[in-house]
Design an enzyme around this catalytic site. Sequence first.
Site, PDB file in Angstrom:
ATOM      1  N   TYR A  65       0.846  -1.197   0.000  1.00 45.01           N
ATOM      2  CA  TYR A  65       0.000   0.000   0.000  1.00 45.01           C
ATOM      3  C   TYR A  65       0.884   1.249   0.000  1.00 45.01           C
ATOM      4  CZ  TYR A  65      -3.198   3.560   1.773  1.00 45.01           C
ATOM      5  OH  TYR A  65      -3.905   4.714   1.950  1.00 45.01           O
ATOM      6  N   GLU A 146       3.542   5.783  26.256  1.00 42.41           N
ATOM      7  CA  GLU A 146       2.471   4.803  26.443  1.00 42.41           C
ATOM      8  C   GLU A 146       2.401   3.896  25.223  1.00 42.41           C
ATOM      9  OE1 GLU A 146      -1.468   7.035  25.772  1.00 42.41           O
ATOM     10  OE2 GLU A 146      -0.043   8.610  26.261  1.00 42.41           O
ATOM     11  N   LYS A 148       1.314   2.133  21.879  1.00 42.96           N
ATOM     12  CA  LYS A 148       0.449   2.514  20.764  1.00 42.96           C
ATOM     13  C   LYS A 148      -0.443   1.312  20.465  1.00 42.96           C
ATOM     14  CE  LYS A 148       0.579   4.713  16.239  1.00 42.96           C
ATOM     15  NZ  LYS A 148      -0.323   3.862  15.475  1.00 42.96           N
ATOM     16  N   ASP A 150      -3.056  -1.062  18.744  1.00 41.75           N
ATOM     17  CA  ASP A 150      -3.392  -1.297  17.341  1.00 41.75           C
ATOM     18  C   ASP A 150      -4.889  -1.576  17.213  1.00 41.75           C
ATOM     19  OD1 ASP A 150      -3.047  -1.556  14.685  1.00 41.75           O
ATOM     20  OD2 ASP A 150      -1.897  -3.422  14.771  1.00 41.75           O
ATOM     21  N   ARG A 169     -13.106   8.041  13.864  1.00 40.59           N
ATOM     22  CA  ARG A 169     -12.281   9.096  13.298  1.00 40.59           C
ATOM     23  C   ARG A 169     -12.732   9.488  11.888  1.00 40.59           C
ATOM     24  NH1 ARG A 169      -5.752   9.208  12.356  1.00 40.59           N
ATOM     25  NH2 ARG A 169      -6.136   7.702  10.710  1.00 40.59           N
ATOM     26  N   TYR A 257      -6.703   7.881  25.944  1.00 41.05           N
ATOM     27  CA  TYR A 257      -5.361   8.476  25.940  1.00 41.05           C
ATOM     28  C   TYR A 257      -5.327   9.926  25.464  1.00 41.05           C
ATOM     29  CZ  TYR A 257      -5.752   6.787  21.115  1.00 41.05           C
ATOM     30  OH  TYR A 257      -6.191   6.515  19.854  1.00 41.05           O
ATOM     31  N   LYS A 345       7.820   3.223  16.353  1.00 42.25           N
ATOM     32  CA  LYS A 345       7.319   1.923  15.903  1.00 42.25           C
ATOM     33  C   LYS A 345       8.254   0.786  16.323  1.00 42.25           C
ATOM     34  CE  LYS A 345       3.580   2.982  13.528  1.00 42.25           C
ATOM     35  NZ  LYS A 345       3.378   2.437  12.196  1.00 42.25           N
ATOM     36  N   CYS A 455      -1.608 -24.103 -17.020  1.00 40.41           N
ATOM     37  CA  CYS A 455      -2.446 -23.912 -15.849  1.00 40.41           C
ATOM     38  C   CYS A 455      -2.569 -25.230 -15.086  1.00 40.41           C
ATOM     39  CB  CYS A 455      -3.821 -23.431 -16.280  1.00 40.41           C
ATOM     40  SG  CYS A 455      -5.000 -23.385 -14.923  1.00 40.41           S
ATOM     41  N   CYS A 458      -6.449 -26.474 -15.438  1.00 34.43           N
ATOM     42  CA  CYS A 458      -7.121 -26.889 -16.674  1.00 34.43           C
ATOM     43  C   CYS A 458      -6.142 -27.282 -17.767  1.00 34.43           C
ATOM     44  CB  CYS A 458      -8.058 -25.788 -17.176  1.00 34.43           C
ATOM     45  SG  CYS A 458      -7.197 -24.347 -17.829  1.00 34.43           S
ATOM     46  N   CYS A 473      -3.469 -18.005 -16.942  1.00 25.15           N
ATOM     47  CA  CYS A 473      -4.069 -19.138 -17.637  1.00 25.15           C
ATOM     48  C   CYS A 473      -4.918 -18.590 -18.771  1.00 25.15           C
ATOM     49  CB  CYS A 473      -4.925 -19.923 -16.650  1.00 25.15           C
ATOM     50  SG  CYS A 473      -6.155 -20.981 -17.425  1.00 25.15           S
ATOM     51  N   CYS A 479     -11.578 -23.034 -17.748  1.00 26.87           N
ATOM     52  CA  CYS A 479     -10.758 -23.304 -16.562  1.00 26.87           C
ATOM     53  C   CYS A 479     -11.645 -23.320 -15.318  1.00 26.87           C
ATOM     54  CB  CYS A 479      -9.672 -22.247 -16.410  1.00 26.87           C
ATOM     55  SG  CYS A 479      -8.703 -22.481 -14.909  1.00 26.87           S
TER      56      CYS A 479
HETATM   57  S1  IVH Z   1      -2.499  10.022  20.479  1.00 22.45           S
HETATM   58  C1  IVH Z   1      -3.051  13.928  17.927  1.00 22.45           C
HETATM   59  N1  IVH Z   1      -1.984   7.820  21.787  1.00 22.45           N
HETATM   60  O1  IVH Z   1      -2.533   5.901  16.611  1.00 22.45           O
HETATM   61  C2  IVH Z   1      -2.637  12.529  18.222  1.00 22.45           C
HETATM   62  N2  IVH Z   1      -2.791   7.646  19.561  1.00 22.45           N
HETATM   63  O2  IVH Z   1      -1.084   6.839  14.278  1.00 22.45           O
HETATM   64  C3  IVH Z   1      -3.688  11.742  18.874  1.00 22.45           C
HETATM   65  N3  IVH Z   1      -3.116   5.342  18.822  1.00 22.45           N
HETATM   66  O3  IVH Z   1      -5.119   7.869  15.335  1.00 22.45           O
HETATM   67  C4  IVH Z   1      -3.353  10.322  19.002  1.00 22.45           C
HETATM   68  N4  IVH Z   1      -2.474   4.365  20.679  1.00 22.45           N
HETATM   69  O4  IVH Z   1      -5.762   5.763  16.634  1.00 22.45           O
HETATM   70  C5  IVH Z   1      -2.405   8.364  20.631  1.00 22.45           C
HETATM   71  N5  IVH Z   1      -1.544   5.929  23.054  1.00 22.45           N
HETATM   72  C6  IVH Z   1      -1.948   6.483  21.937  1.00 22.45           C
HETATM   73  C7  IVH Z   1      -2.374   5.694  20.849  1.00 22.45           C
HETATM   74  C8  IVH Z   1      -2.767   6.320  19.681  1.00 22.45           C
HETATM   75  C9  IVH Z   1      -2.935   4.184  19.465  1.00 22.45           C
HETATM   76  C10 IVH Z   1      -3.588   5.475  17.427  1.00 22.45           C
HETATM   77  C11 IVH Z   1      -4.688   6.473  17.227  1.00 22.45           C
HETATM   78  C12 IVH Z   1      -4.146   7.465  16.241  1.00 22.45           C
HETATM   79  C13 IVH Z   1      -3.081   6.673  15.576  1.00 22.45           C
HETATM   80  C14 IVH Z   1      -2.041   7.569  14.956  1.00 22.45           C
END
Ligand code: IVH
Length: 700
Positions: A65, A146, A148, A150, A169, A257, A345, A455, A458, A473, A479
């Site tokens: 992507y 903190e 992140k 998923d 969002r 958060y 990350k 193939c 087929c 194919c 097929c």
């Molecule tokens: S703060 C203005 N804190 O990550 C920034 N985002 O890549 C507000 N996310 O859209 C986001 N854990 O969906 C914040 N501890 C965390 C998070 C967090 C996951 C997600 C959130 C955001 C996306 C951005």
Amino acid sequence: MAERRAFSTADAAAAARLGFAAEAAPDALDRDAAADALARLSAEIGRHDRAYYENDAPELSDADYDALRRLNAAIEAAHPDLIRQDSPSARIGAAPSEKFAKVRHKVAMLSLGNVFDEEDLRDFVDSVRRFLSLGADAAPLAFTAEPKIDGLSLALRYEDRRLVQAATRGDGAEGEVVTANARTIDGLPERLPASAPALIEIRGEVYMSHGDFAALNARQEAAGQKTFANPRNAAAGSLRQLDPNITAARPLAFFAYAWGEAPDMPADTQAGVLSAFAEWGLPVNPLTERCVGLEAMLAHYAKIGAERPTLPYDIDGVVYKVDDLALQERLGFRTRTPRWATAHKFPAERAQTVLEAIDIQVGRTGSLTPVARLRPVTVGGVVVSNATLHNEDYIRGYGSDGAVVRADEAGGAKDLRPGDTVTLQRAGDVIPQIVDVDLSLRPADAEPFVFPDRCPECGSPALREEGEAVRRCTGGLICPAQVAERLKHFVSRGAFDIEGLGAKQIEAFFTDGWIREPADIFTLEARHGPGRLAQVQNREGYGARSAQKLFEAITERRRIPLDRLIYGLGIRHVGESSARLLARTYGDWPTFERAMAAAASEIAAAEDAWESARQTALQSAQDSAQDSAQDSAQDSAQDGPAEKADEPALTLVEPQPDTPPAKAASAKLRYDKIEGEAWRGLLDIDGVGAVMARAVVAFF
Ligand code: IVH
């Protein structure tokens, strides 16, 4: 942000694999080709955005992507005047879907910048300090760190301490109202205590735990419903259910958060606000910590990373935020991201395993896709036993343009062989990738994989067109694999979407010969229905009630919107958004069919005219080549008797790159220049390029 990095050779290889072979050298495109490419990229990226954000069913890995987005950015950089209004570079996420009420966020819901290593993080901290004009001798800055999470972000509006609205969002500016669904989230307070302010919008992440995800998929599988690729998609799909009863049956959880509109803040630091949230009964992630200075931030990153494998939910990094809210305010925002926060990350997760076999799958359009059958291995908490190998070049290690596709870029060609020990990578990706092969562990008898030129389903010849990475194919409707895949596509979500008739059921009906073409679906009831209902009923998975429901669902789809019908035909290059464009332009099926038939004859006429012109050109070029060959043969014959007069002429007419015959033979018909009312009408649709238009016309 995918576009920030330059378009690389690996991106070019990915782009070629994804149908943008001709565009994979973005600088070399002329204006027309660039405009065409941008139109196709906008449609294609838009389609993947919808697959990801709206349908929670991504088809591309994150890396692929990103490669498409970078290709788009590179073409835009070379042709800034061609940047489209609907350019993907100006979009975040997907527009809200049609089925939920919309709400404009009072404070935009933004995204986060990324850092990937210590050096990036140091740059981030330095840039914050510079922006605040803090000298080298000023005290270290405090950040919160903190996990992140998923999942997907959600904004909860509390008025008079009652939950009055929950919104997703969406595109960042406008989201979808999912209040009833949010009320089913575990641990989300309906009311806040008296210590909370009268108005506050609390933001955070909705997620699904690993255990709940596995149980949900098992239930979906048993019910013949679609399963989810990962917990994030499951959470998104569950939150965006029109029926809150379904959401209620799917265990979702939440971590708070951040906040949106909040005129009356409970504290003046990030950490203080999070403590207040926790006191009010909102779930706050326990791994949140206040860190002073870079070393402390890195130490907490390492700690969270070490705990990651045992956490019951997915995280993909650590988010750092300037702790002092007054400083956050001073730092403010760039277009899409705050200056006061970033996401660090985690590196991709990897594991080694053995490639046991390479199977070939035949797709709807006849594409032969090699699939790696792997000795099952756990990568980042998920058991992986298959991985896509994309195409034959990928197995060989090189892309069609000579670019190395796999991660072993420096190592050069490393073909993959059954028996090899390979490294798998899952980078928060939907699809794990094979990124390396350990040649020192290759068994002595490992044979190179020979990609079939027939193939496997087929036996028809499988051909690879010039410039294409995919071998296809040529069996078409003879097929069985292609026919079955087309049927599955016909009933898929964006097409006829017949409840109770998914890919699995189609496969079974097809194998038994009950459904061999789309029309058979609509005669199923007449053939196996009333009186003979028992026939369907007795099939595995159908009871009396579900058989009846299946017939009802089929009847319901006897009339469907034109765009779904066009999409359902499974024409190459025509995804959901292109189908919508075509439907909007032609309005109804008879008009569409007539126009496409007319365009088909215009194209056929142009091809005939062009072919005879080419033959004439070729002939006259050959004649003149022959003449000059004979001339020179005669010349040399005059010099001496060594050569036979007719031989040099034969050698000379073999196409040589720059001779007139070769040029005439290799000239290409410019489809985008063909005249004809119906064909021009199709090409004039904004978003339809010559490649797609040819595919549509070829279908007719
Ligand atoms: S703060 C203005 N804190 O990550 C920034 N985002 O890549 C507000 N996310 O859209 C986001 N854990 O969906 C914040 N501890 C965390 C998070 C967090 C996951 C997600 C959130 C955001 C996306 C951005």
